[in-house]
Design an enzyme around this catalytic site. Structure first.
Site, PDB file in Angstrom:
ATOM      1  N   LYS A  68       0.827  -1.220   0.000  1.00 55.32           N
ATOM      2  CA  LYS A  68       0.000   0.000   0.000  1.00 55.32           C
ATOM      3  C   LYS A  68       0.855   1.261   0.000  1.00 55.32           C
ATOM      4  CE  LYS A  68      -2.571  -1.292   3.473  1.00 55.32           C
ATOM      5  NZ  LYS A  68      -3.497  -1.303   4.602  1.00 55.32           N
TER       6      LYS A  68
ATOM      7  N   LYS B 241      19.033  -7.816 -34.740  1.00 59.88           N
ATOM      8  CA  LYS B 241      18.268  -6.573 -34.938  1.00 59.88           C
ATOM      9  C   LYS B 241      17.406  -6.683 -36.189  1.00 59.88           C
ATOM     10  CE  LYS B 241      19.184  -4.154 -31.424  1.00 59.88           C
ATOM     11  NZ  LYS B 241      18.203  -3.561 -30.526  1.00 59.88           N
TER      12      LYS B 241
ATOM     13  N   LYS C 115      22.565 -12.486 -28.528  1.00 59.35           N
ATOM     14  CA  LYS C 115      21.275 -12.637 -27.843  1.00 59.35           C
ATOM     15  C   LYS C 115      20.139 -12.225 -28.756  1.00 59.35           C
ATOM     16  CE  LYS C 115      20.106  -8.304 -25.506  1.00 59.35           C
ATOM     17  NZ  LYS C 115      18.823  -8.171 -26.203  1.00 59.35           N
ATOM     18  N   ASP C 116      18.991 -12.833 -28.524  1.00 63.27           N
ATOM     19  CA  ASP C 116      17.781 -12.378 -29.206  1.00 63.27           C
ATOM     20  C   ASP C 116      17.470 -10.954 -28.801  1.00 63.27           C
ATOM     21  OD1 ASP C 116      16.932 -14.476 -30.787  1.00 63.27           O
ATOM     22  OD2 ASP C 116      15.692 -15.400 -29.233  1.00 63.27           O
ATOM     23  N   ASP C 117      16.781 -10.230 -29.697  1.00 67.30           N
ATOM     24  CA  ASP C 117      16.219  -8.952 -29.298  1.00 67.30           C
ATOM     25  C   ASP C 117      15.078  -9.272 -28.330  1.00 67.30           C
ATOM     26  OD1 ASP C 117      16.048  -6.245 -29.277  1.00 67.30           O
ATOM     27  OD2 ASP C 117      15.358  -6.016 -31.337  1.00 67.30           O
ATOM     28  N   GLU C 118      14.886  -8.419 -27.340  1.00 64.52           N
ATOM     29  CA  GLU C 118      13.859  -8.737 -26.327  1.00 64.52           C
ATOM     30  C   GLU C 118      12.445  -8.694 -26.894  1.00 64.52           C
ATOM     31  OE1 GLU C 118      15.441  -5.928 -26.511  1.00 64.52           O
ATOM     32  OE2 GLU C 118      14.055  -4.263 -26.146  1.00 64.52           O
TER      33      GLU C 118
ATOM     34  N   HIS D 289      16.762  -9.151 -18.982  1.00 66.41           N
ATOM     35  CA  HIS D 289      16.632  -7.918 -19.765  1.00 66.41           C
ATOM     36  C   HIS D 289      15.867  -6.881 -18.949  1.00 66.41           C
ATOM     37  CE1 HIS D 289      15.696  -5.131 -22.989  1.00 66.41           C
ATOM     38  NE2 HIS D 289      16.697  -5.699 -23.642  1.00 66.41           N
TER      39      HIS D 289
ATOM     40  N   GLY E 129      23.959  -3.716 -30.387  1.00 66.59           N
ATOM     41  CA  GLY E 129      23.140  -4.111 -31.533  1.00 66.59           C
ATOM     42  C   GLY E 129      23.539  -3.261 -32.728  1.00 66.59           C
ATOM     43  N   GLY E 130      23.075  -1.996 -32.713  1.00 64.21           N
ATOM     44  CA  GLY E 130      23.401  -1.070 -33.805  1.00 64.21           C
ATOM     45  C   GLY E 130      24.899  -0.882 -33.977  1.00 64.21           C
TER      46      GLY E 130
END
Ligand code: 1AE
Length: 402
Positions: free
Chosen positions: A88, A137, A163-166, A254, A349-350
């Site tokens: 709460k 990607k 790794k896979d993209d999420e 992730h 990635g990029g």
């Protein structure tokens, strides 16, 4: 004493924090106290929260309040602990849960990472440098031909993990099980050609009730590791996966959705607790989070406090690999190593796929940057003889001086 001590940052006025703290300590445990008959007060004493400390900021606008919650008030699982210390209360004005300290008897029931940094180094065979990871990607809506080519290029660039993209879920074009089979085949072919082993972390996704069976199937098929969007599911789900002996695969957490809970300076849960301490307790081997330097940045203090939680000495838990991410390119490698040391993962990635020579060149450029750091050579100098690094620096900027 069996207890969880919560630290809260509370907005208020000078001189009001004692009352507020006492209200929390009572309200989240036995409720109203002084109205009870003496006998009942005595009976309930051991369930009452206690105010451990209160400190005010200089301007009196913020209080740092520590409250201890007796261990016998809740079952020893994170959902019960979180509901007690910030149920709460999380809905009640400007209060941020900054930290939780568990007494040893409570802490020992959490599993911590199965592999940890040493275990992952053993699996990859990379012992003395930061690991290099790349990310698929632009794979949504693409079929296996596209995926295979992208995986092969990343592995040929020499990355340690892909790794896979999420946001790549189980889908008809590239289903989970086939991704594992294809990944294994392609990575074995690359290994036979180059001698370099690359691991593949597949995104474990779907309904919660399906996850364990899917993860077990992944293991039977020889998957290397699981990527898991833990904050969309819940920390207890991660703990369930970690504890199941039939799964026994490295888990990469992730941070998707973490910001919804942790990003505000005055609400929610602190990053160091959310993507640091909790991920370590519940069993992640890797924790991804935005670095201070890239496209989705956290501030440096936040990021360093996350990394400290993942890596500090702990009698119960193995260490977790920090993975500072988002918008990472080779010129940032010196800064990342300075901040996170060698026990980290450089993840891009990029910054891999966008290299002028494609993902092969991207992987090589990162490895050249890492080697330069190991040898104490600055990147500009290393780039004189290494064309991939040179092209990366020309595209993304010069090495940032550390
Ligand atoms: C904080 C997570 C970063 C991530 O998952 C991701 O996909 C990064 O991609 P790039 O390196 O920014 O392209």
């Amino acid at each position: 004493m069996s207890e969880v001590i919560a630290t809260y940052k509370i907005k208020g006025k000078t001189g009001t924090f004692e009352k507020k703290a006492e209200g929390i300590a009572l309200g989240l445990t036995v409720g109203s106290w002084t109205d009870l008959p003496i006998l009942e007060q005595e009976q309930l004493q051991k369930y009452k929260g206690r105010v451990v400390s209160i400190s005010e900021s200089e301007d009196g606008a913020t209080g740092l309040v520590k409250i201890g919650y007796p261990g016998h008030n809740y079952s020893n699982d994170l959902p019960a602990v979180l509901t007690t210390v910030f149920g709460k209360l999380s809905l009640d004005g400007e209060v941020k849960l900054v930290d939780l300290e568990f007494s040893a008897d409570l802490k020992k029931n959490y599993p911590g990472p199965r592999f940890g940094i040493d275990g992952i180094r053993e699996l990859t065979g990379i012992k003395e440098r930061p690991l290099l990871m790349s990310i698929f990607k632009g794979v949504i809506g693409r079929d296996f031909t596209f995926l295979e080519n992208q995986l092969k290029a990343q592995a040929m660039g020499g990355v340690d993990v892909v790794k896979d993209d999420e946001i790549l879920f189980d889908n008809p074009l590239t289903p989970f099980i086939e991704r594992i089979r294809t990944g294994k085949r392609v990575l074995q072919e690359v290994y036979e050609e180059t001698g370099k082993r690359t691991l593949y972390a597949v995104n474990l996704s779907g309904r919660t009730s399906e996850l364990k069976e899917k993860a077990k199937r992944a293991r039977e098929l020889g998957a290397d590791a699981l990527l898991f969007n833990v904050f969309s599911y819940g920390l207890d789900v991660l703990q369930e996966l970690r504890e199941d002996p039939g799964i026994s695969l490295p888990i990469m957490a992730h941070p998707a959705f973490a910001g919804a809970v942790a990003a505000s300076p005055s609400f929610g849960v602190g990053y160091s607790l959310w993507v640091g301490k909790f991920l370590r307790m519940t069993g992640a081997d890797f924790s991804l989070f935005p670095s201070p330097y890239g496209s989705v940045a956290l501030n440096k203090d936040q990021v360093l406090s996350v990394s400290e939680e993942l890596n500090k000495e702990d009698a119960f838990f193995k260490k977790v690999l920090p993975v500072p991410s988002a918008g990472i390119h080779p010129a940032l490698v010196p800064l990342l190593v300075k901040d996170f040391g060698f026990d980290c993962v450089i993840n891009a990635g990029g910054g891999i796929h966008g290299h002028p020579d494609g993902a092969i060149g991207g992987g090589k450029a990162f490895l050249q940057a890492i080697d330069a750091i190991l040898e104490g050579v600055n990147l500009r100098e290393a780039a004189e003889t290494q064309s991939e690094l040179r092209k990366a620096l020309s595209l993304w900027g010069e090495e940032v001086k550390v």
